[in-house]
Structures are given as structure tokens and as C-alpha cells.
Design an enzyme around this catalytic site. Structure first.
Site, PDB file in Angstrom:
ATOM      1  N   LYS A  11       0.831  -1.208   0.000  1.00  0.00           N
ATOM      2  CA  LYS A  11       0.000   0.000   0.000  1.00  0.00           C
ATOM      3  C   LYS A  11       0.875   1.273   0.000  1.00  0.00           C
ATOM      4  O   LYS A  11       2.082   1.205   0.244  1.00  0.00           O
ATOM      5  CB  LYS A  11      -0.941  -0.047   1.204  1.00  0.00           C
ATOM      6  CG  LYS A  11      -1.978  -1.186   1.118  1.00  0.00           C
ATOM      7  CD  LYS A  11      -2.944  -1.141   2.309  1.00  0.00           C
ATOM      8  CE  LYS A  11      -4.011  -2.215   2.207  1.00  0.00           C
ATOM      9  NZ  LYS A  11      -4.986  -2.141   3.328  1.00  0.00           N
ATOM     10  N   TYR A  51     -12.440  -1.987  -3.500  1.00  0.00           N
ATOM     11  CA  TYR A  51     -12.971  -2.145  -2.146  1.00  0.00           C
ATOM     12  C   TYR A  51     -14.501  -2.034  -2.102  1.00  0.00           C
ATOM     13  O   TYR A  51     -15.060  -1.675  -1.068  1.00  0.00           O
ATOM     14  CB  TYR A  51     -12.336  -1.114  -1.212  1.00  0.00           C
ATOM     15  CG  TYR A  51     -10.956  -1.510  -0.716  1.00  0.00           C
ATOM     16  CD1 TYR A  51     -10.775  -2.664   0.043  1.00  0.00           C
ATOM     17  CD2 TYR A  51      -9.842  -0.723  -0.979  1.00  0.00           C
ATOM     18  CE1 TYR A  51      -9.517  -3.037   0.510  1.00  0.00           C
ATOM     19  CE2 TYR A  51      -8.578  -1.096  -0.509  1.00  0.00           C
ATOM     20  CZ  TYR A  51      -8.429  -2.250   0.228  1.00  0.00           C
ATOM     21  OH  TYR A  51      -7.189  -2.616   0.696  1.00  0.00           O
ATOM     22  N   PHE A  59     -15.431   3.736   7.225  1.00  0.00           N
ATOM     23  CA  PHE A  59     -14.053   4.087   6.861  1.00  0.00           C
ATOM     24  C   PHE A  59     -13.818   4.091   5.354  1.00  0.00           C
ATOM     25  O   PHE A  59     -12.696   4.316   4.901  1.00  0.00           O
ATOM     26  CB  PHE A  59     -13.071   3.118   7.538  1.00  0.00           C
ATOM     27  CG  PHE A  59     -13.283   1.662   7.207  1.00  0.00           C
ATOM     28  CD1 PHE A  59     -12.838   1.119   6.013  1.00  0.00           C
ATOM     29  CD2 PHE A  59     -13.946   0.822   8.097  1.00  0.00           C
ATOM     30  CE1 PHE A  59     -13.038  -0.225   5.709  1.00  0.00           C
ATOM     31  CE2 PHE A  59     -14.154  -0.519   7.796  1.00  0.00           C
ATOM     32  CZ  PHE A  59     -13.697  -1.038   6.600  1.00  0.00           C
ATOM     33  N   ARG A  87      -1.531 -14.444   4.115  1.00  0.00           N
ATOM     34  CA  ARG A  87      -2.251 -13.774   5.204  1.00  0.00           C
ATOM     35  C   ARG A  87      -1.474 -13.904   6.519  1.00  0.00           C
ATOM     36  O   ARG A  87      -1.449 -12.978   7.328  1.00  0.00           O
ATOM     37  CB  ARG A  87      -3.657 -14.374   5.366  1.00  0.00           C
ATOM     38  CG  ARG A  87      -4.593 -14.157   4.189  1.00  0.00           C
ATOM     39  CD  ARG A  87      -5.164 -12.770   4.089  1.00  0.00           C
ATOM     40  NE  ARG A  87      -6.004 -12.401   5.203  1.00  0.00           N
ATOM     41  CZ  ARG A  87      -6.744 -11.291   5.244  1.00  0.00           C
ATOM     42  NH1 ARG A  87      -6.752 -10.448   4.218  1.00  0.00           N
ATOM     43  NH2 ARG A  87      -7.474 -11.002   6.297  1.00  0.00           N
ATOM     44  N   THR A  93      -5.341  -7.389  10.537  1.00  0.00           N
ATOM     45  CA  THR A  93      -5.683  -6.098   9.925  1.00  0.00           C
ATOM     46  C   THR A  93      -5.198  -4.926  10.781  1.00  0.00           C
ATOM     47  O   THR A  93      -4.666  -3.946  10.274  1.00  0.00           O
ATOM     48  CB  THR A  93      -7.214  -6.005   9.740  1.00  0.00           C
ATOM     49  OG1 THR A  93      -7.660  -7.172   9.045  1.00  0.00           O
ATOM     50  CG2 THR A  93      -7.599  -4.768   8.963  1.00  0.00           C
ATOM     51  N   ARG A 104       2.582  -6.454   9.121  1.00  0.00           N
ATOM     52  CA  ARG A 104       1.834  -5.349   9.726  1.00  0.00           C
ATOM     53  C   ARG A 104       2.377  -4.991  11.107  1.00  0.00           C
ATOM     54  O   ARG A 104       2.401  -3.802  11.473  1.00  0.00           O
ATOM     55  CB  ARG A 104       0.349  -5.680   9.759  1.00  0.00           C
ATOM     56  CG  ARG A 104      -0.295  -5.498   8.364  1.00  0.00           C
ATOM     57  CD  ARG A 104      -1.656  -6.092   8.281  1.00  0.00           C
ATOM     58  NE  ARG A 104      -2.398  -5.623   7.093  1.00  0.00           N
ATOM     59  CZ  ARG A 104      -3.515  -6.193   6.661  1.00  0.00           C
ATOM     60  NH1 ARG A 104      -4.020  -7.248   7.297  1.00  0.00           N
ATOM     61  NH2 ARG A 104      -4.130  -5.719   5.602  1.00  0.00           N
ATOM     62  N   ASN A 114      -2.197   0.239   6.828  1.00  0.00           N
ATOM     63  CA  ASN A 114      -1.650  -1.021   7.354  1.00  0.00           C
ATOM     64  C   ASN A 114      -0.779  -1.782   6.351  1.00  0.00           C
ATOM     65  O   ASN A 114      -0.678  -2.999   6.406  1.00  0.00           O
ATOM     66  CB  ASN A 114      -2.766  -1.885   7.921  1.00  0.00           C
ATOM     67  CG  ASN A 114      -3.812  -2.256   6.898  1.00  0.00           C
ATOM     68  OD1 ASN A 114      -3.693  -1.904   5.732  1.00  0.00           O
ATOM     69  ND2 ASN A 114      -4.830  -2.984   7.320  1.00  0.00           N
ATOM     70  N   HIS A 117      -2.042  -5.539   1.542  1.00  0.00           N
ATOM     71  CA  HIS A 117      -3.322  -6.215   1.319  1.00  0.00           C
ATOM     72  C   HIS A 117      -3.043  -7.616   0.825  1.00  0.00           C
ATOM     73  O   HIS A 117      -2.096  -7.822   0.055  1.00  0.00           O
ATOM     74  CB  HIS A 117      -4.161  -5.483   0.260  1.00  0.00           C
ATOM     75  CG  HIS A 117      -5.300  -6.327  -0.254  1.00  0.00           C
ATOM     76  ND1 HIS A 117      -6.527  -6.369   0.378  1.00  0.00           N
ATOM     77  CD2 HIS A 117      -5.377  -7.203  -1.305  1.00  0.00           C
ATOM     78  CE1 HIS A 117      -7.308  -7.229  -0.271  1.00  0.00           C
ATOM     79  NE2 HIS A 117      -6.635  -7.744  -1.289  1.00  0.00           N
ATOM     80  N   GLU A 128      -9.527 -10.558  -7.676  1.00  0.00           N
ATOM     81  CA  GLU A 128      -8.575  -9.456  -7.510  1.00  0.00           C
ATOM     82  C   GLU A 128      -7.431  -9.544  -8.527  1.00  0.00           C
ATOM     83  O   GLU A 128      -6.979  -8.515  -9.043  1.00  0.00           O
ATOM     84  CB  GLU A 128      -8.042  -9.458  -6.073  1.00  0.00           C
ATOM     85  CG  GLU A 128      -9.127  -9.068  -5.078  1.00  0.00           C
ATOM     86  CD  GLU A 128      -8.731  -9.286  -3.630  1.00  0.00           C
ATOM     87  OE1 GLU A 128      -9.577  -9.013  -2.749  1.00  0.00           O
ATOM     88  OE2 GLU A 128      -7.600  -9.723  -3.348  1.00  0.00           O
TER      89      GLU A 128
HETATM   90  N1  UDP Z   1      -9.836  -0.614   7.317  1.00  0.00           N
HETATM   91  C1  UDP Z   1      -9.855   0.618   7.914  1.00  0.00           C
HETATM   92  N2  UDP Z   1     -10.503   0.762   9.119  1.00  0.00           N
HETATM   93  C2  UDP Z   1     -11.111  -0.284   9.734  1.00  0.00           C
HETATM   94  C3  UDP Z   1     -11.077  -1.549   9.117  1.00  0.00           C
HETATM   95  C4  UDP Z   1     -10.439  -1.677   7.894  1.00  0.00           C
HETATM   96  O1  UDP Z   1      -9.303   1.585   7.381  1.00  0.00           O
HETATM   97  O2  UDP Z   1     -11.673  -0.102  10.830  1.00  0.00           O
HETATM   98  C5  UDP Z   1      -9.149  -0.738   6.027  1.00  0.00           C
HETATM   99  C6  UDP Z   1      -7.770  -1.379   6.187  1.00  0.00           C
HETATM  100  O3  UDP Z   1      -6.868  -0.735   5.278  1.00  0.00           O
HETATM  101  C7  UDP Z   1      -8.020  -2.824   5.760  1.00  0.00           C
HETATM  102  C8  UDP Z   1      -9.068  -2.624   4.671  1.00  0.00           C
HETATM  103  O4  UDP Z   1      -9.893  -1.586   5.156  1.00  0.00           O
HETATM  104  O5  UDP Z   1      -6.842  -3.447   5.332  1.00  0.00           O
HETATM  105  C9  UDP Z   1      -9.904  -3.830   4.361  1.00  0.00           C
HETATM  106  O6  UDP Z   1     -10.447  -4.332   5.557  1.00  0.00           O
HETATM  107  P1  UDP Z   1     -10.545  -5.893   5.824  1.00  0.00           P
HETATM  108  O7  UDP Z   1     -11.397  -6.079   7.029  1.00  0.00           O
HETATM  109  O8  UDP Z   1     -10.948  -6.598   4.565  1.00  0.00           O
HETATM  110  O9  UDP Z   1      -9.044  -6.282   6.249  1.00  0.00           O
HETATM  111  P2  UDP Z   1      -7.843  -7.023   5.510  1.00  0.00           P
HETATM  112  O10 UDP Z   1      -8.424  -8.139   4.674  1.00  0.00           O
HETATM  113  O11 UDP Z   1      -7.113  -5.989   4.695  1.00  0.00           O
HETATM  114  O12 UDP Z   1      -6.982  -7.550   6.635  1.00  0.00           O
END
Ligand code: UDP
Length: 143
Positions: A11, A51, A59, A87, A93, A104, A114, A117, A128
Site C-alpha cells: 500500500k 474495495y 471508513f 495472510r 488487519t 503489519r 496497514n 493487502h 482481484e
Molecule cells: N480498514 C480501515 N478501518 C477499519 C477496518 C479496515 O481503514 O476499521 C481498512 C484497512 O486498510 C483494511 C481494509 O480496510 O486493510 C480492508 O479491511 P478488511 O477487514 O478486509 O481487512 P484485511 O483483509 O485488509 O486484513
């Protein structure tokens, strides 16, 4: 165990911190092979589409603004159990909850910014990868 492909983004925060090489090193050390990669400056429509499942979340706007704030590296990683393995390398996350030694935990500042992705399942990985890469851009790593 199955050989899988997964989709990965470094990112804008991590690109800005010059962490591309360090993050690729983690992937390669873990046995994941890069089969496609490019740097992209996302525009709003591309980030919103990526997204889309989060479009009703509070958010969402901040997430899109963050994702277009600078270039990202997008790549396809291949290996045994690649989706789950990737992952695990990424960590939770929220970096405050991410296990020590994960990307992370080491490189992310907040749940909003974070660093990385990664696809969370086979169906999202396929979607994707197709969202960013043509078939011709996917290079078999047979050697
Ligand atoms: N995100 C955020 N605030 C939150 C939760 C998620 O900004 O409270 C953003 C964060 O960048 C995250 C993305 O939204 O990576 C997608 O969220 P997801 O729950 O799918 O998490 P990921 O799969 O990226 O771990």
C-alpha cells in the site's frame, strides 16, 4: 498441498517508506514466488471498485483516499497454500493485534494505514488478480 495464486498490494504508506524490497524479501523467504508485478497509481474509480464490498462502511472514503495517496505495488504470488500463507505473513488487519514478525506488526502504523493487502479466499484471489492483471501478464515460474 495445493499450489495457489494470491493477490497482494504493497500500500502507499509502505511504498512511501521504501519498504518494497524488504516486503518482497519476506515473500520470497517464505517460498512464495512473484508471478506478476507492477507499480500503479490508483485513481478513485479503481480504488472504489477494488474495495466495493466495503462501500457502506464508515471508513470507506478514508480508505479510498489513502489508497490513491501515492503509488502501490501490486503482485501475484504463487506457492503451496499461498492464500493463507500470505495472510499469515501479513498479520492481523490491526497492527496492534498483529503477531510479532508479521509485516503489519513491523511496518504498519494503524488499522487505516496497514502496509499490505492480501486476498482472503480463493474466490477473492481470482477476482482481484483479474482486476489488475491480464492473463498475458502472469508468468509461469516453471524453471
Ligand atoms: N480498514 C480501515 N478501518 C477499519 C477496518 C479496515 O481503514 O476499521 C481498512 C484497512 O486498510 C483494511 C481494509 O480496510 O486493510 C480492508 O479491511 P478488511 O477487514 O478486509 O481487512 P484485511 O483483509 O485488509 O486484513
Amino acid at each position: 498441498m495445493a499450489i495457489e495464486r494470491t493477490f497482494s498490494i504493497i500500500k502507499p504508506d509502505a511504498v512511501a517508506k521504501n519498504l518494497i524490497g524488504s516486503i518482497y524479501q519476506r515473500f520470497e523467504t517464505a517460498g512464495l514466488k512473484v508471478v506478476a508485478a507492477k507499480m500503479v497509481q490508483l485513481d478513485q474509480a479503481k480504488a472504489e471498485g477494488f474495495y466495493a464490498e466495503h462501500s457502506e462502511r464508515p471508513f470507506f472514503k478514508a480508505l479510498v483516499d489513502f489508497m490513491i495517496s501515492g503509488p502501490v505495488m501490486v503482485q501475484v504470488l504463487e506457492g503451496e497454500n499461498a492464500i493463507l500463507r500470505h495472510r499469515e505473513i501479513m498479520g492481523a488487519t490491526n497492527p496492534a493485534e498483529a503477531l510479532a514478525g508479521t509485516l503489519r506488526a513491523d511496518y504498519a502504523d494503524s488499522i487505516d494505514e496497514n502496509a499490505v493487502h492480501g486476498s482472503d479466499a480463493a474466490a477473492s484471489a481470482a477476482r482481484e488478480i483479474e482486476y489488475f492483471f491480464s492473463n498475458e501478464e502472469l508468468c509461469p515460474r516453471t524453471r
